[in-house]
Design a protein around this motif. Sequence first.
Motif, PDB file in Angstrom:
ATOM      1  N   UNK A  39       0.799  -1.230   0.000  1.00 21.74           N
ATOM      2  CA  UNK A  39       0.000   0.000   0.000  1.00 21.74           C
ATOM      3  C   UNK A  39       0.833   1.283   0.000  1.00 21.74           C
ATOM      4  N   UNK A  40       2.141   1.188   0.297  1.00 23.27           N
ATOM      5  CA  UNK A  40       2.982   2.387   0.366  1.00 23.27           C
ATOM      6  C   UNK A  40       4.045   2.472  -0.723  1.00 23.27           C
ATOM      7  N   UNK A  41       4.555   1.301  -1.159  1.00 24.36           N
ATOM      8  CA  UNK A  41       5.739   1.327  -2.017  1.00 24.36           C
ATOM      9  C   UNK A  41       5.791   0.105  -2.930  1.00 24.36           C
ATOM     10  N   UNK A  42       6.734   0.188  -3.877  1.00 20.54           N
ATOM     11  CA  UNK A  42       7.020  -0.956  -4.738  1.00 20.54           C
ATOM     12  C   UNK A  42       8.508  -1.299  -4.612  1.00 20.54           C
ATOM     13  N   UNK A  43       8.860  -2.528  -4.948  1.00 21.51           N
ATOM     14  CA  UNK A  43      10.260  -2.941  -4.999  1.00 21.51           C
ATOM     15  C   UNK A  43      10.510  -3.525  -6.383  1.00 21.51           C
ATOM     16  N   UNK A  44      11.544  -2.986  -7.056  1.00 19.28           N
ATOM     17  CA  UNK A  44      11.914  -3.432  -8.397  1.00 19.28           C
ATOM     18  C   UNK A  44      13.298  -4.055  -8.339  1.00 19.28           C
TER      19      UNK A  44
END
Length: 142
Positions: free
Chosen positions: A114-119
Amino acid sequence: MSLEESIEMTVKSCGVELYDITTAKENDKNIYRIYITSKDGVSLDKCAEVSRLISPILDVEEPMSGNYNLEVSSPGIERKLKKLSHFKASVGEKVKVKDIATEVYKGELLTADDEKIVIKTEFGDETISYDSILSAATFFEW
């Protein structure tokens, strides 16, 4: 009920999901585009069915002033990611993200909460918060 809610209910009644709604002007024509998705893909027949059902709604609640064309389609293999649900549905796919510092990150979308993504990039895992994303899209390597 808003126009978007009416469209979303109609789309869901056809067994597909509303992905996005955009407006554009191409060759002096206004275009009202509705993008739909499904885990099983989206057929031309499904687009036609959604278009037939949405058309009467738009006759009552005009989405754009003046004449316009309604288009219903799939967002395609390379699609813009705008909403939280777009990111969550794209985990495992290749993405390209530009942040507010205009850094560009390309790689596999590992997680989306809900706050961030990780790539996962070639330089390691990058964590990017949604509020720092300028633009994002999936991409396909040919």
